[in-house]
Motif scaffolding. Sequence first.
Motif: not given
Length: 596
Positions: A186-187, A190-191, A197, A201, A205
């Motif tokens: 997921e990180v 999204t990154c 972010d 997020d 992280k």
Amino acid sequence: MADQLQDVIQRWRKAVVEGGLRPEDQELFQNAGLTCIKQGDTSKLLDFIQDEKNQGIVESMGCGLLAPLVAEVLRNNSLTCHAVITHLAKTCSPTELMLILLGQVDDLHPDLIVVTIKLMAPHLQTVLLRLGEQKAPWVGLTLVALQKQVSRLPVPYTKEQEAEDTHGLCSCCSALVRFVEPFVEEVKRTCSGRDGDTASDNQLKTELLKFCMGSLREPLLQAQLDQSIDINQQSQLWHFAKVILAMLPAIHEPLPRLLFYKALKTKEESDLQTDSVKALESRACLAYLLFVQLITIENFPMVFSPVFVLQCNMEYIDILLSRKDESFLLKGLELYTTCLEKVENNSLQVELLDLKSFYRVPQHMVQILTVCPIQHLRRKAIKVFQLYIDKLGPEAKHIFFRCMMKTSRHAGVEGYIIKNIKNQIALSLKSGRESEWFVGIQVVPLLRQVLCFPRGPETDLLHSMDRVMESLNLLRYLLMRDKDWPLTSGIWPELCKIKEDYLKVLRVCLALSRAYYAGEVKTMREDRKAQAQEARDARGAPVQTMRVKEEKVSDMTPEMQYQVLQCALVTFDLMESLVVHIEEICEEKVKTGTAV
């Protein structure tokens, strides 16, 4: 009875719709579920909670069954109870589920750690994924709780222990890897897919970064991590280390930032990248895995000079060598060796010696060389100690030698340093290799420090043997090579004065030491004659305690004591012969007119 139960269920269904469930309903539901669990009739319970018509009831009151269900699974490994827990994890309130599940992980009996983590991790993952944007703090709490329990498990010391995994540490690490996979993805997603972010997020992280750093410290720092040539034989902990290091760039955490740069001490990062011991130990393990074991080295930019890498890693080498654990010391020595091997000989400048780590690391090396009981660590330490000396520039060598002569307080180390000084002087006398620090006037203070007796005539020559013998060899070499010193005759008056003062004190020390030990030998001979019959009757010599110059040496038999004393006298004779040889050299130069 069945009709009454159906009436209650119907009332519950209606109450769920109308919002009229009462506390006594919750109690009744929980008692009914407990009865099913205790009687081993969990199939009925499973049928009930899987019935589509009952989902409102399960969602409202199902959490109360979670704790007894977990206890039953731990006791009997009931597959039906597993299925019930799985359904509850997908149905009930995520927040309420998290509180109950984390409570089950906390304060476990040591025998239940492994089975509980393997049971709870998948269900915790299921619930966390249902929390959406609110998951990050819960992910952090969960990882802390799981790592706390994993850290209580013994770390395997050998490959055989790791393969057997008796205490379950390796299987727990594998469970943790599976647990964090969706959150890492997921990180990563999204990154890569956003210009900026969100706060959620960033927090997720940060929690994953905390997990990685915590895993580097426990268990990886204590583990024996040697790469196997056969990829099929690589250990589970080795695989765990690879996953952790691969996770860092996956969550967009640059490795150079973690290792080489101090982060701002924000609230989120205060326990990750500051100078706390835990943070340093985590980063030390990261440096070891990256530079020694080369795990994910392809993700590390190769723009940093070897000297810069060494300078940054010295802080981690310092923290590793300051510990007494074999795994720490071995990792520190290997990291030190790897960093030094990439540095050119004679290239480290004297300014580096002003750094605290460049002072502390050699002191740790002396402790390993003189105190550590593990032989292979001592052998490795002496090699890297010499490697470090080779990398120092001439001025840095000069300053380092003076520092070690002042601080080591160990005759063996001092003798080793004096031998290096002699080698540097010999090297500097070669054409094209001259160094003012070893053939110029700057060498005089160093020679004064070497050719002296800090304790004066009271020096115990037996304990100082290594230093004295190397000092005499150095003095003899200097006198024999006087013609080879270019344009530096100004040092010879100083050297002659140093020589006279040194030999004068040495003669007194020899006289005192020889008289003392000769007296001890005489006393022992007399005692042996008087006790000979008693010793034969006892069929073995009694154990006594020997003291040399009022210092306890060890517990040994009289025969061993006698041999030590005889060796001492032989050593003094050898020193005397070197003194005589040095005086003969001086006399010969006077006769031939070559003395300066």
